[in-house]
Design a protein around this motif. Sequence first.
Motif, PDB file in Angstrom:
ATOM      1  N   UNK A  63       1.873  -3.740  -6.825  1.00  0.00           N
ATOM      2  CA  UNK A  63       2.590  -2.498  -6.494  1.00  0.00           C
ATOM      3  C   UNK A  63       1.834  -1.635  -5.492  1.00  0.00           C
ATOM      4  N   UNK A  64       0.507  -1.683  -5.492  1.00  0.00           N
ATOM      5  CA  UNK A  64      -0.275  -1.066  -4.423  1.00  0.00           C
ATOM      6  C   UNK A  64       0.070   0.371  -4.097  1.00  0.00           C
ATOM      7  N   UNK A  65       0.357   1.176  -5.080  1.00  0.00           N
ATOM      8  CA  UNK A  65       0.666   2.577  -4.809  1.00  0.00           C
ATOM      9  C   UNK A  65       2.134   2.866  -4.591  1.00  0.00           C
ATOM     10  N   UNK A  66       2.994   1.878  -4.726  1.00  0.00           N
ATOM     11  CA  UNK A  66       4.430   2.063  -4.541  1.00  0.00           C
ATOM     12  C   UNK A  66       5.177   1.889  -5.859  1.00  0.00           C
ATOM     13  N   UNK A  73      -5.745   1.589  -4.217  1.00  0.00           N
ATOM     14  CA  UNK A  73      -4.292   1.759  -4.132  1.00  0.00           C
ATOM     15  C   UNK A  73      -3.600   1.583  -5.475  1.00  0.00           C
ATOM     16  N   UNK A  74      -3.837   0.478  -6.137  1.00  0.00           N
ATOM     17  CA  UNK A  74      -3.158   0.137  -7.380  1.00  0.00           C
ATOM     18  C   UNK A  74      -3.165  -1.371  -7.538  1.00  0.00           C
ATOM     19  N   UNK A 103       0.858  -1.192   0.000  1.00  0.00           N
ATOM     20  CA  UNK A 103       0.000   0.000   0.000  1.00  0.00           C
ATOM     21  C   UNK A 103       0.887   1.232   0.000  1.00  0.00           C
ATOM     22  N   UNK A 104       0.285   2.384  -0.298  1.00  0.00           N
ATOM     23  CA  UNK A 104       1.109   3.592  -0.399  1.00  0.00           C
ATOM     24  C   UNK A 104       1.675   3.991   0.953  1.00  0.00           C
ATOM     25  N   UNK A 111      -7.305  -8.124  -1.987  1.00  0.00           N
ATOM     26  CA  UNK A 111      -6.594  -7.975  -3.254  1.00  0.00           C
ATOM     27  C   UNK A 111      -7.469  -7.270  -4.283  1.00  0.00           C
ATOM     28  N   UNK A 112      -8.756  -7.543  -4.241  1.00  0.00           N
ATOM     29  CA  UNK A 112      -9.687  -6.874  -5.147  1.00  0.00           C
ATOM     30  C   UNK A 112      -9.873  -5.416  -4.771  1.00  0.00           C
ATOM     31  N   UNK A 113      -9.941  -5.121  -3.453  1.00  0.00           N
ATOM     32  CA  UNK A 113     -10.117  -3.742  -2.986  1.00  0.00           C
ATOM     33  C   UNK A 113      -8.880  -2.898  -3.249  1.00  0.00           C
ATOM     34  N   UNK A 114      -7.711  -3.513  -3.171  1.00  0.00           N
ATOM     35  CA  UNK A 114      -6.463  -2.798  -3.426  1.00  0.00           C
ATOM     36  C   UNK A 114      -6.483  -2.154  -4.809  1.00  0.00           C
ATOM     37  N   UNK A 115      -7.028  -2.865  -5.783  1.00  0.00           N
ATOM     38  CA  UNK A 115      -7.071  -2.359  -7.146  1.00  0.00           C
ATOM     39  C   UNK A 115      -7.911  -1.087  -7.227  1.00  0.00           C
TER      40      UNK A 115
END
Length: 467
Positions: free
Chosen positions: A302-305, A297-298, A107-108, A290-294
């Motif tokens: 990578x989730x924002x990183x 976050x991304x 996450x970021x 994992x679905x919510x991350x998309x």
Amino acid sequence: MTDAIPERPRRRRSWAEPYKIKVVEPLKMTTRAEREQAIAEAGYNTFLLRSEDVYIDLLTDSGTSAMSDRQWAGMMVGDEAYAGSKNFYSLEEAIQKYYGYRYILPTHQGRGAENILSKILIKPGDYIPGNMYFTTTRLHQELAGGTFVDVIIDEAHDPRSQHPFKGNVDLQKLTDLIKRVGAERIPYISVAGTVNMAGGQPISMANLRAVYELAKSHDIRIILDATRAVENAYFIQQREADYHQQSIAIILKEFCSYTDGCTMSGKKDALVNIGGWLALNDPDIYEEARNMIVIYEGLHTYGGMAGRDMEAMAIGIEESVQDDHIRARIGQVEYLGQKLLDWNIPIVVPIGGHAIYLDAKAFLPHIPQDQFPAQLLAAELYREAGIRAMERGIVSAGRNKDTGDHYYPELELVRLTIPRRVYTQAHMDLTAEAVDEVYYNRHRLRGLKMVYEPKYLRFFQARFELL
């Protein structure tokens, strides 16, 4: 026959940091008149100061650490592919190795993980017990419809208590809550190690193990705020007899094993400037996360990183669990704290992991809590010496979401937060001397009134005026 050489008396040896300085950043020196103007323009809120006007920045240890040469080298091999970056797999492997969780989502930063977790697990009307609130954590829980319940031991609210593990959960308080609301209305128990708002105080391994056993008997999850779990592991090593001979890495992994997942701000223990993660053991919750991350976050790899930041974090995790590193890191905090104690300046004891917390109620007993004594003390420390600290009292506590009234926490604190691998012992000496000077002149200080209050997390952006 020669005379016997007398035995040399034992002396305490100084300690030194287990690193050397390669790069330096010049600091701006300001006059008192310049600082008085700057803090007034910032509304007596240290968050609103320009960093270039700060001499020693002790606002936070979040994202302010100095990275190692290995981390900077890792930045150069960043794989910035949108999907399946090789740096994600380096990060995943490091977290699984040292923290022990099965499934990893970057996450970021930490609050990104808190947001995802709260949306998945909390339903309106739920209760989330925890060992003292943290600002962003509680807000995400409330926005999801939950109510945070403090189940920390009473000693945590007493800055003078010498309890070695003031972050411990009160098992009776937790049991009473389960009986009162029912286990089905408790989506998880929120455990922090160490407890920021209590003064950086640790939770013991024995206590967490007992909480885990109680939670499992009621089929309740435990989610760890692992932001400073490495520092918590150090206190377990130093203060729990069974762990004196164990390495930090081994202690950390056992500590995490008594939880079902964690949120993490990698900007603290993991020695990077940005990033975090959500770690889980349950495959079903992971799949939903994992679905919510998309959405928020991304992509899940990578989730924002950026790839380079994931690589630096993977290396930082490995460096963070080295015993020499954490001993020196907390040793610097203890050095500053002991100096203040020697001068009879009121701070939270025992000395915590990442910061020294000035006890503003004892420091400024003539200023009532609704005149924001900790906010004033942080502003005055900047005005005295260009040192930026953070309020952790009534302003940070916010308002009751139902009544709109101020929360009045027992602890009214100013946090002097020590970034990792950034400042020298001379900076700590200067900080102690500045605190001492403000303490000497404390009776001249008067309170503040709040003239602007944002809706959420007001301590970041609120503005004040001198009374």
